[in-house]
Design an enzyme around this catalytic site. Structure first.
Site, short mmCIF file in Angstrom:
data_model
loop_
_atom_site.label_atom_id
_atom_site.label_comp_id
_atom_site.label_asym_id
_atom_site.label_seq_id
_atom_site.Cartn_x
_atom_site.Cartn_y
_atom_site.Cartn_z
N ASP A 103 0.83 -1.20 -0.20
CA ASP A 103 -0.12 -0.01 -0.01
C ASP A 103 0.70 1.23 -0.12
OD1 ASP A 103 -1.62 -2.02 0.54
OD2 ASP A 103 -2.95 -0.96 2.00
N LYS A 167 -7.17 3.27 -2.51
CA LYS A 167 -7.37 3.17 -1.25
C LYS A 167 -7.51 4.53 -0.86
CE LYS A 167 -5.03 1.77 3.07
NZ LYS A 167 -3.97 1.12 3.62
N LYS A 199 -10.22 0.11 -1.62
CA LYS A 199 -10.04 -0.26 -0.54
C LYS A 199 -10.53 0.96 0.46
CE LYS A 199 -6.65 -1.50 3.00
NZ LYS A 199 -5.16 -2.08 3.25
#
Length: 257
Positions: A103, A167, A199
């Site tokens: 991430d 995300k 996400k």
């Protein structure tokens, strides 16, 4: 689609990146996180930890026979600086340590300052470093971008640069995941027709919260997106409510059942 709380809890368990990103994390904390990632009715999609704990997490999950739980980590985190070389170096180290998923924080401050190219270049370089076997999730930090236009732009840039997921947040700022930001991001995925996941991270603490995101995603992108390949929650506190709703007791977690 309208989910019951029980259905939302079951979905949430399997779509969760169980997260511990505290400066005070110890080996014992990571071992406990690995143990919490599975219960008698299923397991989380991943655990998300700092890079230095990747080997320990891999070893612990293997000892628990939880090899289906992915190990995710973070890079360019949480600051989202625009130093491409540093972001790539951190990403390369995470890959070498065995991360399944990374991430990376989008350089959102640079985007707010008018520089959209640096975000594309950073995400593209990090995806090249990840290759095909390591999933790249791009954290756009939607709460700091503030405007719908910038949330849309950051999502668009990330997808064009090769992101596997977009995300919402690091969980380290005052405004994290919101349904309004999620709606914008999901619609960008739809407009691209891209096989890109979403996400929601930060602030999703109850199954009721999770239910809203799941139903929103289904409404925009369809049932296919309610899978580990297309949807995740980044959460630490959500698990306790999921287990409560599924009526799972503490002696039914991994290693004890």
């Amino acid at each position: 689609m309208s989910l019951t709380i029980q259905q939302a809890a079951q979905y949430s368990l399997g779509l969760m990146d169980l997260t511990s990103l505290n400066d005070t994390d110890t080996d014992a904390d990571i071992i406990a996180l690995c143990q919490q990632s599975s219960c008698s009715v299923g397991h989380t999609a991943a655990i998300c930890i700092y890079p230095q704990f990747i080997p320990l997490a891999k070893k612990t999950l293997a000892s628990l026979n939880n090899n289906s739980v992915k190990v995710a980590t973070v890079t360019n985190f949480p600051h989202g600086n625009d130093d491409i070389a540093q972001a790539v170096q951190e990403t390369q180290r995470a890959v070498e340590l065995g991360a399944d998923e990374i991430d990376v924080v989008f350089p959102y401050k640079a985007l707010k300052g008018g520089n959209s190219q640096i975000g594309y270049d950073l995400v593209s370089a990090c995806k090249k470093t990840c290759g095909d076997k390591v999933t790249l999730k791009v954290i756009i930090e939607s709460g700091e971008l503030e405007s719908a236009q910038l949330i849309e732009l950051a999502s668009d840039i990330s997808i064009r640069a090769g992101a596997d997921f977009i995300k919402t947040s690091t969980g380290k700022v005052s405004v994290n995941a919101t349904l309004s930001a999620a709606k914008i991001m999901l619609n960008v995925i739809k407009e691209h027709g891209a096989n890109v996941g979403f996400k929601a991270a930060g602030g999703v603490r109850t199954v009721s919260d999770a239910k809203d995101y799941l139903e929103l995603c289904h409404a925009i992108l369809g049932e296919k997106w309610l899978s580990t390949q297309h949807f995740r929650f980044g959460a630490s506190g959500l698990l306790s409510d999921v287990l409560k709703q599924l009526d799972i007791t503490s002696n039914q977690v991994a290693g004890d059942y």
